[in-house]
Design an enzyme around this catalytic site. Structure first.
Site, PDB file in Angstrom:
ATOM      1  N   SER A  72      36.327  21.652 -20.680  1.00  0.00           N
ATOM      2  CA  SER A  72      36.601  23.071 -20.435  1.00  0.00           C
ATOM      3  C   SER A  72      38.022  23.422 -20.877  1.00  0.00           C
ATOM      4  O   SER A  72      38.372  23.224 -22.033  1.00  0.00           O
ATOM      5  CB  SER A  72      36.345  23.403 -18.960  1.00  0.00           C
ATOM      6  OG  SER A  72      36.225  24.789 -18.758  1.00  0.00           O
ATOM      7  N   ASP A  77      25.153  26.301 -20.802  1.00  0.00           N
ATOM      8  CA  ASP A  77      26.567  26.600 -20.580  1.00  0.00           C
ATOM      9  C   ASP A  77      26.905  27.943 -21.210  1.00  0.00           C
ATOM     10  O   ASP A  77      26.594  28.180 -22.381  1.00  0.00           O
ATOM     11  CB  ASP A  77      27.422  25.496 -21.204  1.00  0.00           C
ATOM     12  CG  ASP A  77      28.917  25.684 -20.986  1.00  0.00           C
ATOM     13  OD1 ASP A  77      29.306  26.604 -20.245  1.00  0.00           O
ATOM     14  OD2 ASP A  77      29.689  24.900 -21.576  1.00  0.00           O
ATOM     15  N   HIS A 123      27.515  23.963 -17.619  1.00  0.00           N
ATOM     16  CA  HIS A 123      28.918  23.637 -17.874  1.00  0.00           C
ATOM     17  C   HIS A 123      29.364  22.469 -16.995  1.00  0.00           C
ATOM     18  O   HIS A 123      29.120  22.446 -15.800  1.00  0.00           O
ATOM     19  CB  HIS A 123      29.767  24.875 -17.573  1.00  0.00           C
ATOM     20  CG  HIS A 123      31.177  24.789 -18.025  1.00  0.00           C
ATOM     21  ND1 HIS A 123      31.537  24.672 -19.350  1.00  0.00           N
ATOM     22  CD2 HIS A 123      32.343  24.816 -17.319  1.00  0.00           C
ATOM     23  CE1 HIS A 123      32.857  24.640 -19.441  1.00  0.00           C
ATOM     24  NE2 HIS A 123      33.362  24.707 -18.230  1.00  0.00           N
TER      25      HIS A 123
END
Length: 324
Positions: free
Chosen positions: A161, A257, A289
């Site tokens: 991320s 995601d 995610h």
């Protein structure tokens, strides 16, 4: 006085179940607040310790070495950057601590998990500058674990991320500024990278992506002139994208995601650039995610570990849009 207090305590930014920021500058975080101490992990035997990289800038890290055993040679070094939209989570959270224990054990590597300063108290580019300072500290081999166990000719970056965003920028910085003599960045793993752009692409047009990302970006980089096309969030606007300072890059995306399309877009942009390294992408079907952190014992998470081990061993087999 009561009215003044009400104005002072006005909420100026809030992401539900994540973070709340008040007008007086105070911050409430609702996730990623728990920390665990370094340890000898009972399941893997991986040993960890915490170090301070910069007292002045409050930069620290958690170091990991695999279970004590004779090693014929020094081990690859992984420098890991945690996620959390630049504003939550730490290198010391249970989620990252447990994951690094598993990865270090499976891959038989040395790892440094960087704890950079977070927004909004320390807006971007602070996280990038802290991470670069950590990279330079690592390759200096000032720490005994790094000096004794790590092969600085086989360095890898990885992050998830926001951490993948950082890993990307650190790879570019290595390409532009280099590392100390003898140190070499071999590969970079970007997991579900936190990238964006002003113009929605793919599924972003229907999933309210832009609104959510804009709120997060306003917290991470709260200046009035920055937009989602700032190179810090949109690599396609980065004139240095082709200067990645490693031989190989692996991009990981997940089917469900909300950042998936940005990961694919980055992959295509890097492929079109003048970077000459080996570029691969993996999409995991049916996953969300950072699924591998939320469900570390799931089949796909365990397959993720194997994928990373293969990458470290230069034997990555790409499986696009298929369960791993």
């Amino acid at each position: 006085m009561a009215n003044q207090n009400m104005r002072t305590n006005e909420i100026v930014h809030e992401i539900e179940r994540m973070i709340r920021i008040y007008k007086d500058g105070s911050v409430e975080r609702f996730m990623g607040c728990e920390v665990v101490p370094p340890s000898i992990d009972p399941q893997t035997g991986v040993q960890s310790k915490d170090v301070v990289i910069s007292h002045e800038n409050s930069i620290s890290a958690r170091l990991y070495i695999p279970k004590s055993q004779p090693h014929p040679s020094k081990l690859p070094l992984l420098i890991y950057f945690h996620g959390g939209a630049f504003c939550v989570e730490t290198a010391f959270s249970p989620m990252y601590h447990n994951y690094l224990n598993s990865l270090v054990s499976a891959a038989n590597i040395v790892a440094i998990s960087v704890d950079y300063r977070r927004a909004p108290e320390h807006p971007l580019p602070t996280a990038f500058e802290d991470s670069w300072e950590a990279v330079k500290w690592a390759v200096s081999a000032e720490d005994e674990w790094v000096k004794n166990f790590a092969n600085l000719e086989r360095i890898f970056f990885a992050g998830d991320s926001a951490g993948a965003n950082i890993a990307y920028r650190m790879g570019i910085r290595v390409g532009m500024e280099g590392l100390t003599s003898g140190a070499k960045l071999v590969g970079n793993i970007l997991v579900h990278p936190f990238f964006g752009g002003e113009e929605p692409i793919g599924s972003e047009m229907v999933n309210h992506y832009s609104e959510t990302l804009e709120k997060l970006w306003r917290i991470a980089c709260p200046t009035t002139v920055t937009s989602l096309d700032d190179p810090m969030i949109n690599p396609s606007m980065d004139p240095n994208i082709g200067k990645m300072g490693c031989e190989r890059v692996l991009v990981c995306v997940a089917e469900k995601d909300w950042l998936k399309d940005r990961g694919w877009y980055f992959y295509e942009e890097l492929k079109r650039s003048n970077w000459k390294g080996k570029l691969e992408i993996v999409e995991t079907a049916g996953e969300i995610h950072i699924f591998h952190l939320y469900n570390p014992t799931g089949d796909n998470a365990l397959a993720f570990i194997k994928l990373f081990v293969s990458f470290f061993n230069e034997a990555v087999k790409v499986k696009v849009k298929a369960n791993m």
